[in-house]
Design an enzyme around this catalytic site. Structure first.
Site, PDB file in Angstrom:
ATOM      1  N   SER A 121       0.852  -1.185   0.000  1.00 31.26           N
ATOM      2  CA  SER A 121       0.000   0.000   0.000  1.00 31.26           C
ATOM      3  C   SER A 121       0.888   1.235   0.000  1.00 31.26           C
ATOM      4  CB  SER A 121      -0.921   0.004   1.225  1.00 31.26           C
ATOM      5  OG  SER A 121      -1.823  -1.081   1.176  1.00 31.26           O
ATOM      6  N   HIS A 126       5.657  11.485  -9.434  1.00 23.83           N
ATOM      7  CA  HIS A 126       6.852  11.975 -10.109  1.00 23.83           C
ATOM      8  C   HIS A 126       6.415  13.045 -11.103  1.00 23.83           C
ATOM      9  CE1 HIS A 126       9.024   8.475  -8.524  1.00 23.83           C
ATOM     10  NE2 HIS A 126       7.990   7.758  -8.921  1.00 23.83           N
ATOM     11  N   CYS A 149      -3.893  -2.441  -0.712  1.00 23.26           N
ATOM     12  CA  CYS A 149      -4.387  -3.794  -0.487  1.00 23.26           C
ATOM     13  C   CYS A 149      -5.402  -3.724   0.652  1.00 23.26           C
ATOM     14  CB  CYS A 149      -3.253  -4.762  -0.154  1.00 23.26           C
ATOM     15  SG  CYS A 149      -2.285  -4.322   1.289  1.00 23.26           S
TER      16      CYS A 149
END
Length: 271
Positions: A121, A126, A149
């Site tokens: 998780s 970026h 998750c």
């Protein structure tokens, strides 16, 4: 109809991994190389690692997760990256690994770089500013990945992410991997109904874009591309006023902007 708000009753932990990949492109007209460099410097400052960290922390909150660790970095000559490790449930301090900074602000202010680790998780971003001296158009791309998750769904962050950036082109990928089981032991390869990513985007936002889907339902892969419909030229000029430009040149600039957007949207060199 089962959606994100209607939870299936499962046996044990929800082992499904849900990943949202979100890319936005901002396009700008900057005629001279000096203007292009100034635009890149402006964007680089506007979306530095500090601001991106705040955005990702808000994303973490919007999906109902909790920050465990933050890693961030500004790059030379431009660009920035931020990674946040998150957990589905609140953890007691004694349960958190000693290497995690828990996103404490004091740590972020006293270090240029905060290095951490990833788990299933996590939230990452970026930035990629770009220009070419032979082209009067500069672009800026933001690449965000939200992987969770358990019961946490990254789809809940979509509208916030779209609203956080000036987006001319948006590409979104969502996939579900792994399996979990219901109380009777039957495997479940997805725990909610979904026909399109567009179902999770605000209607007013969708009205501003042309959108198309490419979905592979049997593989739980969903893809949506969005292209801005209207170009308000003033919004695409850097340090210029639209009234300083002759009508004929305005039309030429608009056409060049639209061509650039169409090529980015299609992922193909068309013109």
């Amino acid at each position: 109809m089962l959606g994100l708000e209607n939870k299936l009753k499962l046996y044990g932990f929800n082992n499904l991994t849900k990943t949202l990949s979100f890319n936005i492109y901002d396009v700008c007209y900057a005629k001279s190389e000096r203007e292009q460099k100034d635009y890149i410097a402006y964007i680089d400052e506007q979306y530095n690692s500090e601001r991106l960290t705040r955005i990702l922390c808000d994303v973490t909150e919007s999906i109902g997760a909790h920050v465990l660790n933050i890693s961030k970095q500004d790059y030379d000559p431009q660009g920035a990256s931020v990674t946040i490790l998150v957990s589905e449930q609140t953890l007691a301090v004694k349960e958190i690994d000693a290497s995690c900074n828990k996103g404490e602000i004091d740590i972020l202010k006293t270090r240029d770089t905060v290095v951490g680790h990833l788990d299933k998780s996590h939230v990452t971003v970026h930035t990629y500013p770009e220009y070419h001296p032979d082209n009067s158009i500069a672009t800026f791309r933001v690449d965000i990945d939200v992987a969770t998750c358990g019961e946490v769904s990254p789809l809940n962050a979509l509208n916030y992410l779209i609203g956080s950036f000036d987006s001319d082109i948006i590409t979104i990928d969502y996939r579900v991997r792994g399996f979990t089981r219901d109380v009777d032991g039957k495997k479940l390869f997805i725990d909610h109904k979904i026909t399109s990513i567009q179902d999770y985007i605000d209607e007013n936002t969708l009205k501003r874009y042309d959108a198309m889907d490419i979905n592979v339902y049997q593989s739980n892969i969903f893809h949506t591309k969005m292209l801005i419909k209207e170009i308000e030229l003033q919004n695409y000029l850097f340090n210029r006023d639209v009234y300083e430009i002759k009508p004929k040149q305005r039309l030429e600039i608009e056409n060049n902007l639209r061509r650039e957007m169409i090529e980015i949207f299609s992922g193909t060199n068309i013109y």
